[in-house]
Design a protein around this motif. Structure first.
Motif, PDB file in Angstrom:
ATOM      1  N   PRO A   1       0.794  -1.228   0.000  1.00  0.00           N
ATOM      2  CA  PRO A   1       0.000   0.000   0.000  1.00  0.00           C
ATOM      3  C   PRO A   1       0.827   1.279   0.000  1.00  0.00           C
ATOM      4  O   PRO A   1       0.364   2.312  -0.478  1.00  0.00           O
ATOM      5  N   THR A   2       2.058   1.215   0.524  1.00  0.00           N
ATOM      6  CA  THR A   2       2.926   2.395   0.542  1.00  0.00           C
ATOM      7  C   THR A   2       4.273   2.038  -0.047  1.00  0.00           C
ATOM      8  O   THR A   2       4.958   1.142   0.441  1.00  0.00           O
ATOM      9  N   VAL A   3       4.629   2.740  -1.121  1.00  0.00           N
ATOM     10  CA  VAL A   3       5.896   2.511  -1.819  1.00  0.00           C
ATOM     11  C   VAL A   3       6.623   3.843  -1.956  1.00  0.00           C
ATOM     12  O   VAL A   3       6.027   4.842  -2.371  1.00  0.00           O
ATOM     13  N   LEU A   4       7.905   3.847  -1.605  1.00  0.00           N
ATOM     14  CA  LEU A   4       8.736   5.035  -1.742  1.00  0.00           C
ATOM     15  C   LEU A   4       9.819   4.802  -2.782  1.00  0.00           C
ATOM     16  O   LEU A   4      10.444   3.737  -2.814  1.00  0.00           O
ATOM     17  N   VAL A   5      10.036   5.811  -3.615  1.00  0.00           N
ATOM     18  CA  VAL A   5      11.121   5.789  -4.593  1.00  0.00           C
ATOM     19  C   VAL A   5      11.904   7.095  -4.454  1.00  0.00           C
ATOM     20  O   VAL A   5      11.411   8.067  -3.892  1.00  0.00           O
ATOM     21  N   PHE A   6      13.119   7.113  -4.987  1.00  0.00           N
ATOM     22  CA  PHE A   6      14.026   8.228  -4.767  1.00  0.00           C
ATOM     23  C   PHE A   6      14.566   8.769  -6.091  1.00  0.00           C
ATOM     24  O   PHE A   6      14.962   7.997  -6.960  1.00  0.00           O
ATOM     25  N   THR A   7      14.621  10.087  -6.207  1.00  0.00           N
ATOM     26  CA  THR A   7      15.375  10.672  -7.304  1.00  0.00           C
ATOM     27  C   THR A   7      16.845  10.749  -6.910  1.00  0.00           C
ATOM     28  O   THR A   7      17.196  10.617  -5.737  1.00  0.00           O
ATOM     29  N   LEU A   8      17.711  10.975  -7.894  1.00  0.00           N
ATOM     30  CA  LEU A   8      19.146  11.087  -7.656  1.00  0.00           C
ATOM     31  C   LEU A   8      19.585  12.539  -7.764  1.00  0.00           C
ATOM     32  O   LEU A   8      19.043  13.306  -8.562  1.00  0.00           O
TER      33      LEU A   8
ATOM     34  N   ASN B   1      15.358  10.597 -13.281  1.00  0.00           N
ATOM     35  CA  ASN B   1      14.476  11.289 -12.345  1.00  0.00           C
ATOM     36  C   ASN B   1      13.108  11.562 -12.949  1.00  0.00           C
ATOM     37  O   ASN B   1      12.078  11.450 -12.268  1.00  0.00           O
ATOM     38  N   SER B   2      13.088  11.934 -14.219  1.00  0.00           N
ATOM     39  CA  SER B   2      11.805  12.146 -14.891  1.00  0.00           C
ATOM     40  C   SER B   2      10.986  10.859 -14.932  1.00  0.00           C
ATOM     41  O   SER B   2       9.767  10.866 -14.690  1.00  0.00           O
ATOM     42  N   ALA B   3      11.649   9.735 -15.206  1.00  0.00           N
ATOM     43  CA  ALA B   3      10.952   8.445 -15.238  1.00  0.00           C
ATOM     44  C   ALA B   3      10.417   8.078 -13.863  1.00  0.00           C
ATOM     45  O   ALA B   3       9.309   7.524 -13.742  1.00  0.00           O
ATOM     46  N   ILE B   4      11.175   8.385 -12.820  1.00  0.00           N
ATOM     47  CA  ILE B   4      10.734   8.085 -11.455  1.00  0.00           C
ATOM     48  C   ILE B   4       9.502   8.904 -11.097  1.00  0.00           C
ATOM     49  O   ILE B   4       8.522   8.379 -10.552  1.00  0.00           O
ATOM     50  N   HIS B   5       9.524  10.188 -11.401  1.00  0.00           N
ATOM     51  CA  HIS B   5       8.350  11.028 -11.118  1.00  0.00           C
ATOM     52  C   HIS B   5       7.126  10.546 -11.903  1.00  0.00           C
ATOM     53  O   HIS B   5       6.010  10.494 -11.361  1.00  0.00           O
ATOM     54  N   SER B   6       7.339  10.194 -13.172  1.00  0.00           N
ATOM     55  CA  SER B   6       6.214   9.749 -14.006  1.00  0.00           C
ATOM     56  C   SER B   6       5.615   8.442 -13.488  1.00  0.00           C
ATOM     57  O   SER B   6       4.386   8.308 -13.362  1.00  0.00           O
ATOM     58  N   ALA B   7       6.474   7.469 -13.174  1.00  0.00           N
ATOM     59  CA  ALA B   7       5.976   6.177 -12.688  1.00  0.00           C
ATOM     60  C   ALA B   7       5.287   6.334 -11.342  1.00  0.00           C
ATOM     61  O   ALA B   7       4.254   5.691 -11.086  1.00  0.00           O
TER      62      ALA B   7
ATOM     63  N   ASP C   1      12.385  13.218  -3.001  1.00  0.00           N
ATOM     64  CA  ASP C   1      13.076  13.977  -4.047  1.00  0.00           C
ATOM     65  C   ASP C   1      14.401  14.518  -3.527  1.00  0.00           C
ATOM     66  O   ASP C   1      14.432  15.480  -2.759  1.00  0.00           O
ATOM     67  N   LEU C   2      15.483  13.891  -3.960  1.00  0.00           N
ATOM     68  CA  LEU C   2      16.823  14.287  -3.524  1.00  0.00           C
ATOM     69  C   LEU C   2      17.547  15.126  -4.566  1.00  0.00           C
ATOM     70  O   LEU C   2      18.684  15.558  -4.341  1.00  0.00           O
ATOM     71  N   ALA C   3      16.900  15.383  -5.696  1.00  0.00           N
ATOM     72  CA  ALA C   3      17.575  16.011  -6.827  1.00  0.00           C
ATOM     73  C   ALA C   3      18.173  17.367  -6.484  1.00  0.00           C
ATOM     74  O   ALA C   3      19.270  17.702  -6.936  1.00  0.00           O
ATOM     75  N   ASP C   4      17.471  18.151  -5.712  1.00  0.00           N
ATOM     76  CA  ASP C   4      17.929  19.513  -5.422  1.00  0.00           C
ATOM     77  C   ASP C   4      18.382  19.698  -3.980  1.00  0.00           C
ATOM     78  O   ASP C   4      18.479  20.834  -3.503  1.00  0.00           O
ATOM     79  N   ASP C   5      18.650  18.604  -3.278  1.00  0.00           N
ATOM     80  CA  ASP C   5      19.072  18.738  -1.889  1.00  0.00           C
ATOM     81  C   ASP C   5      20.429  19.452  -1.827  1.00  0.00           C
ATOM     82  O   ASP C   5      21.376  19.053  -2.522  1.00  0.00           O
ATOM     83  N   PRO C   6      20.558  20.492  -1.028  1.00  0.00           N
ATOM     84  CA  PRO C   6      21.821  21.262  -0.994  1.00  0.00           C
ATOM     85  C   PRO C   6      23.015  20.465  -0.489  1.00  0.00           C
ATOM     86  O   PRO C   6      24.160  20.857  -0.732  1.00  0.00           O
ATOM     87  N   SER C   7      22.789  19.356   0.194  1.00  0.00           N
ATOM     88  CA  SER C   7      23.909  18.574   0.716  1.00  0.00           C
ATOM     89  C   SER C   7      24.765  17.981  -0.384  1.00  0.00           C
ATOM     90  O   SER C   7      25.898  17.538  -0.136  1.00  0.00           O
ATOM     91  N   VAL C   8      24.268  17.957  -1.623  1.00  0.00           N
ATOM     92  CA  VAL C   8      25.020  17.361  -2.723  1.00  0.00           C
ATOM     93  C   VAL C   8      26.358  18.059  -2.929  1.00  0.00           C
ATOM     94  O   VAL C   8      27.301  17.485  -3.468  1.00  0.00           O
ATOM     95  N   ARG C   9      26.469  19.314  -2.474  1.00  0.00           N
ATOM     96  CA  ARG C   9      27.713  20.065  -2.664  1.00  0.00           C
ATOM     97  C   ARG C   9      28.641  20.007  -1.455  1.00  0.00           C
ATOM     98  O   ARG C   9      29.683  20.651  -1.442  1.00  0.00           O
TER      99      ARG C   9
END
Length: 261
Positions: A111-118, A139-145, A155-163
């Motif tokens: 009933p609950t599924v989590l997926v992650f962007t990169l 990431n686009s495919a993950i959002h669409s699915a 959604d980790l795509a824009d997380d500031p920790s990446v830098r």
């Protein structure tokens, strides 16, 4: 909401590299942290982690999904796609199809599924700028699915920790202890489960900014061995992760040491 059966599938990030337990016996990672937090609400929680390092989405589906399905989970987290991005001959349509297949299969049983962007690797590894279109396609495919099948996106795509390299291990690819705690915080917030807000607070001080010599050392110590290993694997028909087993193949309660993590 409390959960009873939590199952994780995926690759090295889901396995927990580079966040070892204090005794160094195995990796912890965000999934163990999340399981411990969920067990605080429901001591009867059972948790399985079928992730294996180096696995692509097609391998995750064929190798890990059969067991995941038999566990009848009420919560599943899938972290995958990074190895597809790093593999030669990347086909965005094929990867999008694998993402759609994976999310459809998981939402059919849980009933609950989590997926992650990169996140964008080039923010900390300049030589990977050529991977930006691949990451964007994944990431686009993950959002669409997720939108099609009713999964939740972390959604980790824009997380500031990446830098900030402090959130990553020596290879600048896998998460460090700080990175895994931050990811666990993002997941728990997406589930609307209370957690230690310090996990999402910025680390004190300024992040390290290696100079040219530091980058050269990183290439020699971290990038070169991986590149050599990948070439050797291709020559003998092996895939990264061959020979490794899931870190937690059975659905069972957490041990006392895991609850204290």
């Amino acid at each position: 909401m409390s959960y009873e059966r939590f199952v994780v599938v995926g690759d090295s990030c889901a396995e927990g590299l580079d966040d070892p337990y204090p005794d160094g016996s195995r990796y912890r990672g965000w999934a163990d942290l999340v399981a411990a937090r969920l067990a605080a609400d429901n001591p009867d929680l059972r948790y399985a982690n079928l992730a294996v390092r180096g696995r692509r989405l097609d391998q995750i589906i064929s190798e890990q999904f059969p067991a995941a399905t038999t566990f009848r989970p009420d919560l599943v987290a899938l972290f995958g796609g990074g190895n597809d991005v790093l593999t030669g001959g990347f086909d965005p349509d094929a990867v999008a199809g694998r993402v759609a297949e994976a999310v459809a299969k998981l939402t059919a049983v849980a009933p609950t599924v989590l997926v992650f962007t990169l996140s964008d690797l080039s923010q900390r590894m300049r030589m990977t700028r050529g991977l930006q279109p691949r990451i964007a396609a994944l990431n686009s495919a993950i959002h669409s699915a997720a939108a099609t099948h009713g999964a939740l996106v972390v959604d980790l795509a824009d997380d500031p920790s990446v830098r900030d390299l402090r959130y990553f291990g020596p290879d600048r690819l896998h998460l460090s202890e700080h990175g895994h705690r931050r990811l666990a915080g993002h997941l728990l917030r997406r589930l609307d489960v209370p957690f230690d807000r310090g996990w999402l607070e910025p680390l004190p001080g300024e992040p390290a900014r290696p100079g040219m010599l530091g980058h050269a050392r990183w290439v020699w110590r971290e990038v070169r061995p991986v590149a050599v290993s990948r070439v050797r694997n291709r020559l003998v028909g092996r895939s990264p992760g061959d020979g490794f087993q899931p870190k937690r193949p059975e659905l069972r309660p957490l041990a006392a040491a895991e609850l204290e993590s």
